[in-house]
Design a protein around this motif. Structure first.
Motif, PDB file in Angstrom:
ATOM      1  N   ALA A   1     -23.183  22.785   6.398  1.00 39.08           N
ATOM      2  CA  ALA A   1     -23.621  23.757   7.394  1.00 39.08           C
ATOM      3  C   ALA A   1     -24.542  23.036   8.372  1.00 39.08           C
ATOM      4  N   TRP A   2     -23.949  22.376   9.356  1.00 43.74           N
ATOM      5  CA  TRP A   2     -24.740  21.610  10.316  1.00 43.74           C
ATOM      6  C   TRP A   2     -24.877  22.356  11.644  1.00 43.74           C
ATOM      7  N   SER A   3     -25.904  21.977  12.366  1.00 43.86           N
ATOM      8  CA  SER A   3     -26.168  22.615  13.654  1.00 43.86           C
ATOM      9  C   SER A   3     -25.029  22.337  14.619  1.00 43.86           C
ATOM     10  N   CYS A   4     -24.494  23.382  15.201  1.00 42.13           N
ATOM     11  CA  CYS A   4     -23.375  23.216  16.119  1.00 42.13           C
ATOM     12  C   CYS A   4     -23.807  22.632  17.465  1.00 42.13           C
TER      13      CYS A   4
ATOM     14  N   ASP B   1     -17.392  27.968  12.620  1.00 44.42           N
ATOM     15  CA  ASP B   1     -18.755  28.401  12.313  1.00 44.42           C
ATOM     16  C   ASP B   1     -18.666  29.573  11.337  1.00 44.42           C
ATOM     17  N   SER B   2     -19.696  30.392  11.250  1.00 49.07           N
ATOM     18  CA  SER B   2     -19.691  31.479  10.272  1.00 49.07           C
ATOM     19  C   SER B   2     -18.616  32.527  10.563  1.00 49.07           C
ATOM     20  N   LYS B   3     -18.120  32.536  11.792  1.00 50.65           N
ATOM     21  CA  LYS B   3     -17.145  33.561  12.158  1.00 50.65           C
ATOM     22  C   LYS B   3     -16.021  33.039  13.042  1.00 50.65           C
ATOM     23  N   ASN B   4     -16.298  32.076  13.887  1.00 52.39           N
ATOM     24  CA  ASN B   4     -15.393  31.714  14.973  1.00 52.39           C
ATOM     25  C   ASN B   4     -14.582  30.451  14.715  1.00 52.39           C
ATOM     26  N   ASP B   5     -13.399  30.415  15.327  1.00 49.58           N
ATOM     27  CA  ASP B   5     -12.601  29.196  15.405  1.00 49.58           C
ATOM     28  C   ASP B   5     -13.045  28.455  16.670  1.00 49.58           C
TER      29      ASP B   5
ATOM     30  N   MET C   1     -18.773  24.251  23.174  1.00 40.81           N
ATOM     31  CA  MET C   1     -18.550  25.380  22.271  1.00 40.81           C
ATOM     32  C   MET C   1     -19.460  26.529  22.673  1.00 40.81           C
ATOM     33  N   THR C   2     -18.911  27.732  22.667  1.00 49.24           N
ATOM     34  CA  THR C   2     -19.670  28.913  23.083  1.00 49.24           C
ATOM     35  C   THR C   2     -19.527  30.021  22.042  1.00 49.24           C
ATOM     36  N   GLY C   3     -20.416  31.003  22.135  1.00 54.81           N
ATOM     37  CA  GLY C   3     -20.353  32.146  21.229  1.00 54.81           C
ATOM     38  C   GLY C   3     -20.582  31.765  19.781  1.00 54.81           C
ATOM     39  N   ILE C   4     -21.349  30.724  19.547  1.00 59.41           N
ATOM     40  CA  ILE C   4     -21.551  30.195  18.196  1.00 59.41           C
ATOM     41  C   ILE C   4     -22.336  31.187  17.334  1.00 59.41           C
ATOM     42  N   ILE C   5     -21.867  31.371  16.106  1.00 58.71           N
ATOM     43  CA  ILE C   5     -22.558  32.209  15.132  1.00 58.71           C
ATOM     44  C   ILE C   5     -22.814  31.375  13.883  1.00 58.71           C
ATOM     45  N   GLY C   6     -24.056  31.106  13.574  1.00 59.05           N
ATOM     46  CA  GLY C   6     -24.386  30.350  12.369  1.00 59.05           C
ATOM     47  C   GLY C   6     -24.141  28.863  12.508  1.00 59.05           C
TER      48      GLY C   6
ATOM     49  N   THR D   1     -21.187  16.274  20.063  1.00 60.20           N
ATOM     50  CA  THR D   1     -22.432  15.659  20.496  1.00 60.20           C
ATOM     51  C   THR D   1     -23.470  16.745  20.763  1.00 60.20           C
ATOM     52  N   SER D   2     -24.724  16.327  20.848  1.00 59.07           N
ATOM     53  CA  SER D   2     -25.817  17.280  21.074  1.00 59.07           C
ATOM     54  C   SER D   2     -25.526  18.139  22.301  1.00 59.07           C
TER      55      SER D   2
END
Length: 446
Positions: free
Chosen positions: A274-277, A307-311, A387-392, A362-363
């Motif tokens: 579970a790494w920071s997106c 992520d927790s929800k998204n592709d 990446m957008t709309g990131i959850i978790g 990348t950052s």
């Protein structure tokens, strides 16, 4: 072209070179470490072509197949002599590699052979792997392959770089399993470094009878685990086959599709990664070949960031209408942010083509997908996509996430999510055992 069947017996010889004042070198027969093929008919596996037994052979079950073999060490390769069966015309291409198949050089291009002995000349060069490709009309058979050498050389590398603009994509420092790539592997974890992965299978093994809940295998069990149908070594024991079926067990009641898929883990392999997106540099490099797809809906996801929800990122194959599932030409795409952004990777991907895929974060949450088709030479890069709309948090996935389903699963239960998709009638798989399969030869995290 008359191509009912080609029976191909190769003898690849090195003609001694005369250098002023030097004696003629005596050719020696090269030994091989392994062989693979994009198509195999029954028990006639790729290794049969190099087992020094003329009574065995490799046979393709489709036209346009590719046969590849690695040498045990780097050798000087020069001239080739081919002995073809019959009198039909066969068009073929031969490539050599000096980095164990990471990159290839064409030495014989689209040459037609018409039975009997077919001699070809080329420049003396270092190589540690060879590839033989039939054209789209040729169905190949190799009885025996011999490679003669003028001697070993230091002109090769153990592995090459990927198509990625980031040279680190070929780094194997976190892969302790290279020592078993000589055919002695017993389990998938002997070939792939699975210390930071778990596998999800499209069958129910640990659940109550007739459950359609997918099975997960984690470390330390995964180190010595295989499944003879859905997660196993290939015949050459240098790659892992991951197979998913349309009516397979699923991870949840909200999912229509089954999978034979690796999920990234951390620590000792028992804790989900579970790494920071958006605040990390992290990447996954794959060497793999899509071997088969379903026919009614020939689609497959073969690499992901979730992520927790998204592709957030999905590398997907889309086959043609009226697919046969084994020799189709389709397209590969990288899809971002739940399909909001699509980037074409390969418009003419043929099932059976080996490929490399490098997905680098990348950052700032920017992702670049670099791709190379190792048969056709097609290369592409998506460039940076945010990446957008990131959850978790984020994690990588690799393997086979089939994108086709049957309304009734293998446990005779209704797949309501599949049924509610309202696909056209010919887009459902009527056979719950209709399958898609991929061969993974390398997976590296960095």
């Amino acid at each position: 072209m008359n191509t009912k069947f080609s029976k191909l017996s190769f003898t690849i010889g090195i003609l001694a070179a005369m250098i002023a004042g030097a004696s003629v070198a005596s050719p020696t027969i090269v030994s091989f470490s392994d062989a693979t093929a994009t198509s195999t008919s029954g028990s006639f596996v790729a290794d049969n072509a190099i087992d020094k037994n003329k009574n065995t052979h490799w046979e393709a079950d489709a036209r346009g197949a590719t046969w590849t073999a690695k040498f045990s060490s780097c050798q000087r390769v020069d001239d080739l002599v081919l002995n073809w069966y019959g009198t039909n015309n066969y068009t073929y291409t031969i490539q050599l590699s000096k980095d164990n198949g990471a990159t290839w050089t064409t030495v014989i291009s689209n040459t037609s052979g018409k039975g009997n002995e077919d001699a070809q000349n080329m420049t003396d060069q270092a190589a540690n792997a060879i590839k033989i490709m039939g054209d789209s009309d040729s169905r190949l058979r190799i009885d025996e392959l011999k490679v003669n050498s003028l001697g070993s050389t230091n002109g090769c590398t153990s592995s090459g770089t990927s198509n990625s603009s980031n040279d680190e994509s070929s780094d194997t420092s976190n892969s302790p399993n290279d020592q078993v790539l000589d055919g002695n592997a017993q389990y998938p974890a002997d070939v792939l470094d699975l210390s930071k992965w778990k596998i999800t299978l499209p069958i129910s093994l640990n659940s109550p009878p007739n459950s359609n809940k997918a099975t997960e295998i984690k470390q330390p069990q995964l180190k010595t685990y295989s499944n003879s149908e859905y997660f196993r070594l290939n015949a050459a024991k240098n790659g892992v086959l991951l197979k998913a079926i349309a009516g397979g067990a699923r991870t949840s009641e909200n999912t229509a599709y089954a999978r034979s898929e690796l999920r990234e883990m951390q620590g000792d392999g028992t804790e989900s990664a579970a790494w920071s997106c958006t605040n990390i540099d992290h990447a996954m490099y794959l060497e793999q070949t899509l071997l088969h797809t379903t026919r009614n809906k020939p689609e497959a996801t073969i690499g992901q960031i979730h992520d927790s929800k998204n592709d957030l990122v999905m590398v997907k194959y889309f086959g043609p209408d009226f697919a046969n599932g084994s020799t189709d030409i389709g397209k590969l795409e990288a899809r971002f942010n739940n399909d909001d952004v699509t980037k074409l990777l390969d418009s003419t991907y043929k099932i059976g083509d080996p490929m490399t895929i490098d997905i680098a974060v990348t950052s700032g949450g920017n992702v670049t997908v670099n791709y190379k088709n190792l048969r056709s030479g097609v290369t592409s890069s998506t460039g940076r996509v945010k990446m957008t709309g990131i959850i978790g948090s984020c994690y990588f996935k690799a393997g086979m996430y089939i994108q086709a389903c049957s309304k009734t699963d293998i446990y005779s239960k209704t797949n309501t999510v599949c049924a509610n998709k309202n696909l056209s009638a010919n887009k459902y798989e009527t056979d719950p055992y209709a399958y898609a399969e991929i061969e993974v030869r390398k997976i590296t995290l960095r």
